[in-house]
Motif scaffolding. Sequence first.
Motif, PDB file in Angstrom:
ATOM      1  N   VAL A  63       0.864  -1.252   0.065  1.00 28.30           N
ATOM      2  CA  VAL A  63      -0.071   0.124   0.159  1.00 28.30           C
ATOM      3  C   VAL A  63       0.919   1.268   0.097  1.00 28.30           C
ATOM      4  O   VAL A  63       1.731   1.433   0.841  1.00 28.30           O
ATOM      5  N   ARG A  64       0.629   2.092  -0.937  1.00 23.83           N
ATOM      6  CA  ARG A  64       1.467   3.211  -1.063  1.00 23.83           C
ATOM      7  C   ARG A  64       0.827   4.552  -0.533  1.00 23.83           C
ATOM      8  O   ARG A  64      -0.452   4.604  -0.936  1.00 23.83           O
ATOM      9  N   LEU A  65       1.231   5.198   0.621  1.00 22.98           N
ATOM     10  CA  LEU A  65       0.576   6.339   1.101  1.00 22.98           C
ATOM     11  C   LEU A  65       0.919   7.663   0.408  1.00 22.98           C
ATOM     12  O   LEU A  65       2.057   7.751  -0.168  1.00 22.98           O
ATOM     13  N   GLY A  66       0.096   8.444   0.248  1.00 23.59           N
ATOM     14  CA  GLY A  66       0.546   9.891  -0.258  1.00 23.59           C
ATOM     15  C   GLY A  66      -0.361  10.063  -1.448  1.00 23.59           C
ATOM     16  O   GLY A  66      -0.834   9.152  -1.957  1.00 23.59           O
ATOM     17  N   ARG A  67      -0.450  11.552  -1.736  1.00 21.26           N
ATOM     18  CA  ARG A  67      -1.224  11.829  -2.730  1.00 21.26           C
ATOM     19  C   ARG A  67      -0.415  11.773  -4.096  1.00 21.26           C
ATOM     20  O   ARG A  67       0.900  11.964  -4.220  1.00 21.26           O
ATOM     21  N   ASP A  68      -1.044  11.491  -5.240  1.00 24.42           N
ATOM     22  CA  ASP A  68      -0.482  11.475  -6.522  1.00 24.42           C
ATOM     23  C   ASP A  68      -0.200  13.022  -6.889  1.00 24.42           C
ATOM     24  O   ASP A  68      -1.078  13.805  -7.046  1.00 24.42           O
ATOM     25  N   ARG A  69       1.239  13.274  -7.259  1.00 23.03           N
ATOM     26  CA  ARG A  69       1.813  14.399  -7.598  1.00 23.03           C
ATOM     27  C   ARG A  69       1.577  14.897  -8.887  1.00 23.03           C
ATOM     28  O   ARG A  69       2.337  15.635  -9.521  1.00 23.03           O
ATOM     29  N   SER A  70       1.022  13.936  -9.802  1.00 20.81           N
ATOM     30  CA  SER A  70       0.810  14.188 -11.306  1.00 20.81           C
ATOM     31  C   SER A  70       0.020  15.333 -11.539  1.00 20.81           C
ATOM     32  O   SER A  70      -0.783  15.831 -10.838  1.00 20.81           O
ATOM     33  N   PRO A  71       0.561  16.434 -12.686  1.00 20.36           N
ATOM     34  CA  PRO A  71      -0.263  17.348 -12.909  1.00 20.36           C
ATOM     35  C   PRO A  71      -1.664  17.159 -13.043  1.00 20.36           C
ATOM     36  O   PRO A  71      -2.005  16.065 -13.895  1.00 20.36           O
ATOM     37  N   GLY A  72      -2.491  18.206 -12.535  1.00 20.86           N
ATOM     38  CA  GLY A  72      -3.781  18.041 -12.783  1.00 20.86           C
ATOM     39  C   GLY A  72      -4.550  17.428 -11.595  1.00 20.86           C
ATOM     40  O   GLY A  72      -5.940  17.209 -11.749  1.00 20.86           O
TER      41      GLY A  72
END
Length: 76
Positions: A63-72
């Motif tokens: 399980v990966r925690l954190g927000r997706d930092r992809s543009p948009g």
Amino acid sequence: MKTEYAPLGLGEQELREAFEEELLLAMRAEGGVPTVHAIAHSFARVLEFDHLRIASQLATAGVRLGRDRSPGTDGD
């Protein structure tokens, strides 16, 4: 159907032992008295240990925690 699960974070016994240990350390630092500050400090440290254990267990489970930092993805 039986549902099985693995415990997440520290168990009850581990929590008690960690709190006792942290409280004794904090009390020694404050002259051997169980002050509100020593209790709060100990509680916060044990919560930190618990969160670290949970994060480690989740990482092991993939399980990966954190927000997706992809543009948009976050209003950019």
